[in-house]
Design a protein around this motif. Structure first.
Motif: not given
Lengths: 537, 182
Positions: A291-297, A312
């Motif tokens: 989620s921090i990477e901007g993806k679905r959690g 990352f």
């Protein structure tokens, strides 16, 4: 420094504000100004004081008078009578059953606690870095940077025996050691502040009441493992926590306690706050990192663990809010002092949010190994309205119910596991005879079904099937064979799900079946809900 | 009263949002801010929702164009998290807490009262566009349960009667404002 005659500490924890605390504070400040007492009386906004349902709350020092359930209309009277004439107002004060008006340190709810994590909550102004420093804040970081090697820091945490406070209880020092030993140019430290467990607000109160302790704990971790960047992942439902944390980061940067070459050392550390977008599964560490990477959690299969390949793709230490809040104490005071609290294998304290059918609800911190009975009856004051205690829910949707017969179980990771419950993050909901155990199991499964991310089949489909059976039972249409089916499904989901959410999802059902089979049977055989909660058509 | 990130801007900016949902240039400062930050998709979506009150498909497409992230990936993220809405909501967003303490203390009865009073179900908006009901997991006010939050303000220790009264009052205040404006 200015010396004041009276210090009025007003709780500005989330719940006191929700109960109208800020309008009371406004009225009090106005009344103080009208009487021209600004130079004699200091009003301080603190973090959560703990006894949340008695809010808005205020403590008057030097003597420690406790005022509760305040409304703006009370402000003038307090200033006129108490501040000017020295006559505390009985009707607004905390009153014990014996008719006495105790000061803060005399109330069992407060006196029976041991505070490490919450050492500053309810005492300092959360927005003031100076007040945090005055309470020895950032001295642990200074000690680490000036007199300890990174290895020594990790070793200290390892020796303290501290275990992760997010629920699973993995040794924190080991986690740090793995990350420290994985070679990489870039490493990260992450705080899991995605407290999604319904009925739990420990992390919220720490973030709101003592944000700098998290910053300090994270910076020490960064130094220990060789990371120069950290993220705090906080849920959007906690706006006050977000705001105070942002403010704290800004102030720490300004003072040089975050950023380049902290305290003149070679160590640099920067922090960023990320606001979650609402998904329970993000409390699972790999899902949170996605989620921090901007993806679905969605969670990943482990191994690799985050300490090897995390944010990352780099080595990452991810700990819960409360875990980090323990670090400054351990580094400052040493592991030996920390180990004196709690039991041999469960050192230190644990913060719980005590709620539900108990006289004094709120936020408490107790040494590990204490019994549930002590918490519910001595600290919480027992069950209100003369009702009978039925069970206490621990660990939320991943945990289970502890029945009356197990009230003397010591609170530690292993003992709770053994009786089919779990430590969890610290939500503790007390239930009396008016709660139906089938309904509670159904409630948690509805939650899990809703929050299952859908990535793996056992969790996505299995919990849905369990829920259908429970719905049948709670509407009077259950058959005896349903019970065996529930158990079988539960065991399968537990061993075959991808992440902790699925693996623990059957717990509330299995634990209520274990301790309250008579209630299930009453629903099935005599079509009766003993607690009168279920609609038996 | 302190405001909630999720809904602080809805009441005021959403009205604007309806009018501006075709004005995609409002997103440009957001792209500028996150251009060099890794993993910012969720932050971008959060701020876009602040601007428009919800996430229209045209906005998702524009984000795809500007960030180079594929549109299905963005759609996947926008539908994964409960915070994101693909449809506009009413003027007042009711967030009803479904946490355990609230459940044990009668959140179901509160939900029934709201649904009956407003004739909507969870996730729906009243026909006059005034209220939207969203059941949420936990607001972390367990000692004040049952609770709901409307436009960032928390209403504590609810009973069905108290809940109906609060909703009626908000509706009344709204009508007064409309009349005064007229």
């Amino acid at each position: 420094m200015k010396i004041y005659r009276i210090h009025a500490l007003i709780c500005a924890g989330g719940q006191c504000i929700s109960a109208g605390g800020d309008s009371f504070e406004e009225a009090l400040k106005r009344a103080i100004k009208e009487k021209g007492l600004e130079d004699e009386i200091q009003v301080v906004e603190t973090g959560c004081m703990g006894s949340c349902e008695k809010g808005p709350m205020m403590v008057i020092y030097p003597e420690g008078t406790l005022y509760i359930n305040l409304v703006p209309e009370d402000a003038n009277e307090i200033v006129e009578e108490h501040f000017l004439k020295g006559r505390p107002i009985d009707r607004l004060m905390w009153k014990e059953a014996d008719g006495n008006f105790p000061t803060l340190d005399q109330v069992p709810f407060f006196a029976l606690q041991t505070k490490i994590v919450l050492r500053n909550c309810g005492i300092i102004d959360a927005d003031s870095i100076e007040e945090y420093i005055a309470r020895e804040g950032y001295s642990a970081l200074a000690k680490a940077l000036t007199s300890m090697s990174p290895d020594q820091v990790v070793d200290e945490v390892k020796k303290s025996g501290l275990r992760g406070r997010g629920g699973a209880g993995f040794p924190t020092g080991l986690k740090w050691e793995y990350a420290a030993q994985t070679p990489s140019e870039q490493k990260y430290v992450v705080t899991n502040a995605d407290e999604g467990d319904p009925g739990a607000y420990m992390d919220r109160s720490i973030l709101e009441g003592d944000p700098h302790t998290i910053i300090e704990g994270m910076a020490i971790a960064g130094y220990g493992i060789g990371a120069d960047k950290g993220y705090i992942y906080c849920r959007a439902e906690y706006p006050i926590a977000v705001q105070r944390m942002q403010n704290a980061i800004k102030k720490a940067k300004k003072m040089g306690l975050l950023g380049k070459n902290i305290l003149g050392s070679d160590f640099s550390f920067d922090l960023e706050l990320r606001i979650g977008a609402g998904a329970f599964v993000c409390g699972e560490e790999t899902a949170l990192l996605n989620s921090i990477e901007g993806k679905r959690g969605e969670p990943n299969l482990k191994p690799p663990f985050p300490s090897e390949k995390g944010l990352f793709g780099q080595p990452t230490v991810i700990n819960n809010v409360e875990t980090f809040a323990n670090i400054p104490f351990i580094v400052c005071e040493g592991h030996e002092k920390f180990k004196r609290i709690g039991t041999e294998t469960n050192t230190g304290t644990k913060v719980f949010s005590l709620a539900g059918k108990v006289i004094t609800t709120g936020l408490i911190e107790v040494p590990l190994g204490i019994t549930l009975r002590k918490i519910i009856y001595d600290i919480g004051g027992g069950i209100p309205n003369g009702k009978k205690f039925k069970g206490v829910l621990m660990g939320g949707p991943s945990g289970g119910v502890v029945p009356a017969s197990m009230l003397d179980t010591p609170i530690d990771f292993e003992s709770l596991d053994e009786i089919g419950s779990m430590m969890g993050s610290g939500g503790m909901i007390v239930m009396d005879e008016d709660s139906c155990m089938v309904d509670i199991a159904k409630y948690f499964l509805e939650f899990t079904v809703d929050e299952s991310c859908g990535k793996c089949t056992p969790c996505r489909e299995g919990t849905q099937q369990m829920l259908e059976i429970l719905k049948r039972i709670s509407s009077g249409k259950g058959a005896e064979a349903d019970l065996a089916e529930l158990e079988k499904l539960g065991e399968t989901i537990a061993v075959t799900s991808l992440c902790g959410l699925g693996q623990s999802a059957p717990n509330p059902v299995l634990s209520t079946m274990r301790w309250f089979m008579d209630e299930y049977e009453a629903h099935i055989k005599s079509k009766k809900c003993i607690a009168n909660v279920c609609d038996m058509k | 009263m302190k405001q909630c990130c999720e809904c602080s801007s809805t009441a005021s900016s959403q009205k604007e949002g309806f009018e501006n949902s075709s004005d995609l240039s409002l997103l440009d400062p957001i792209f500028e801010k996150y251009k060099h930050k890794a993993g910012s998709l969720i932050s971008i979506l959060q701020q876009a929702q602040e601007v428009y009150g919800y996430l229209p498909l045209s906005v998702l497409d524009y984000i795809a164009e500007e960030t180079g992230i594929k549109a299905p990936v963005i759609y996947g993220v926008a539908t994964f998290y409960t915070q994101f809405r693909l449809n506009p909501i009413g003027k007042h967003l009711i967030m009803l807490c479904m946490g355990t303490a609230c459940h044990v203390n009668g959140a179901k009865d509160i939900e029934e009262a709201i649904c009956d009073e407003l004739k909507i179900a969870d996730g729906e908006t009243t026909t006059d566009g005034l209220f939207t009901l969203n059941n949420v997991a936990c607001l972390g006010c367990c000692s004040l349960s049952p609770v709901m939050m409307i436009n960032g303000e928390t209403y504590a220790k609810l009973t069905p009667e108290k809940t109906r009264k609060i909703l009626k009052e908000i509706r009344k205040n709204d009508q007064q404002q409309v009349e005064e404006a007229a």
